[in-house]
Design an enzyme around this catalytic site. Structure first.
Site, PDB file in Angstrom:
ATOM      1  N   GLY A   1     -51.476 -31.198  50.019  1.00 18.40           N
ATOM      2  CA  GLY A   1     -50.407 -32.187  50.103  1.00 18.40           C
ATOM      3  C   GLY A   1     -50.784 -33.515  49.468  1.00 18.40           C
ATOM      4  N   THR A   2     -52.019 -33.964  49.697  1.00 15.89           N
ATOM      5  CA  THR A   2     -52.447 -35.266  49.167  1.00 15.89           C
ATOM      6  C   THR A   2     -52.625 -35.200  47.651  1.00 15.89           C
ATOM      7  OG1 THR A   2     -53.629 -35.613  51.255  1.00 15.89           O
ATOM      8  CG2 THR A   2     -54.091 -37.147  49.482  1.00 15.89           C
TER       9      THR A   2
ATOM     10  N   THR B   1     -55.807 -21.423  50.764  1.00 21.33           N
ATOM     11  CA  THR B   1     -56.065 -21.904  52.132  1.00 21.33           C
ATOM     12  C   THR B   1     -54.765 -22.265  52.847  1.00 21.33           C
ATOM     13  OG1 THR B   1     -56.399 -24.130  51.267  1.00 21.33           O
ATOM     14  CG2 THR B   1     -58.371 -22.794  51.612  1.00 21.33           C
TER      15      THR B   1
ATOM     16  N   ASN C   1     -68.071 -27.596  43.071  1.00 24.21           N
ATOM     17  CA  ASN C   1     -67.928 -28.965  42.566  1.00 24.21           C
ATOM     18  C   ASN C   1     -68.931 -29.271  41.462  1.00 24.21           C
ATOM     19  OD1 ASN C   1     -65.772 -29.589  44.187  1.00 24.21           O
ATOM     20  ND2 ASN C   1     -67.024 -30.416  45.846  1.00 24.21           N
TER      21      ASN C   1
ATOM     22  N   GLU D   1     -58.119 -40.612  21.686  1.00 21.37           N
ATOM     23  CA  GLU D   1     -58.446 -39.596  20.684  1.00 21.37           C
ATOM     24  C   GLU D   1     -58.400 -38.174  21.264  1.00 21.37           C
ATOM     25  OE1 GLU D   1     -61.913 -39.042  17.467  1.00 21.37           O
ATOM     26  OE2 GLU D   1     -61.565 -41.125  18.045  1.00 21.37           O
TER      27      GLU D   1
END
Length: 213
Positions: A56-57, A91, A140, A166
């Site tokens: 949601g965020t 999730t 990550n 660019e």
């Protein structure tokens, strides 16, 4: 000063909540902090945005921020790195809705969007790094490696992609067709890194294999 904005409440996987409720309360403060940073720049080139569009965020507040950035800094480049949801590693059941709603904003307000497929990142960790259950740290780090390689041309001397604008010139044929597939090679586990030597042609060929994307 403190440029981080922390919230105790999230958008609970709800785009509308991230865009209109929680997001609406925080966006002015976030833009104010951003303005403080941009005022310190001597030559602002643009913005790089990082978000996952399944939650949601990331989708709701991310879209709201993009819209407001377009209003406040109209001509500045906006590069986005978006983690897109995948059905196998979902999730939340509403991820497709959040994704579709936020893609509308990406189309209109972003100049270059680098797609990071959630499931593909998991598969790359399993296939190339021998990780049966990759952690968020593993995922990550892989994303960070791709970003680092992409922005290396901004940080080091060279002839190609020397500034943010660019990237758009070199990668985007038409303004709305700006969604990039990311691929990375070589990806090898640490224990093999010491004795594996790869030629340029091998690395280049690996980049074009579907398994590396």
């Amino acid at each position: 000063g403190d440029v981080y904005k922390r919230q105790k409440e999230d958008a609970a996987n709800n785009y509308a909540r991230g865009h209109y409720t929680v997001g609406k309360e925080i966006v002015d403060l976030a833009l104010d902090r951003l303005r403080q940073l941009t005022e310190q720049c001597t030559g602002l080139q643009g913005f790089m945005l990082f978000n996952a569009v399944g939650g949601g965020t990331g989708s709701g507040l991310g879209a709201l921020l993009l819209e407001r950035l377009s209003v406040d800094y109209g001509k500045k480049s906006k590069l986005g790195f978006c983690v897109y949801p995948a059905p196998q590693v979902s999730t939340a059941v509403v991820e497709p809705y959040n994704c579709v709603l936020s893609t509308h904003s990406l189309l209109e307000h972003q100049d270059v969007s680098v797609m990071l497929d959630n499931e593909a990142i998991y598969d790359v960790c399993r296939r190339f790094l021998d990780l049966e259950r990759p952690s968020y740290t593993n995922l990550n780090r892989l994303i960070a490696q791709v970003l680092s390689s992409m922005t290396a041309s901004l940080r080091f001397d060279g002839a190609l992609n020397v500034d943010l604008t660019e990237f758009q010139t070199n990668l985007v044929p038409y303004p709305r067709i700006h969604f990039m597939v990311s691929s990375y090679a070589p990806i090898i586990p640490p224990k093999r890194g010491y004795h594996e030597s790869l030629s340029v042609s091998e690395i280049t060929n690996t980049c074009f294999e579907p398994a590396s994307m």
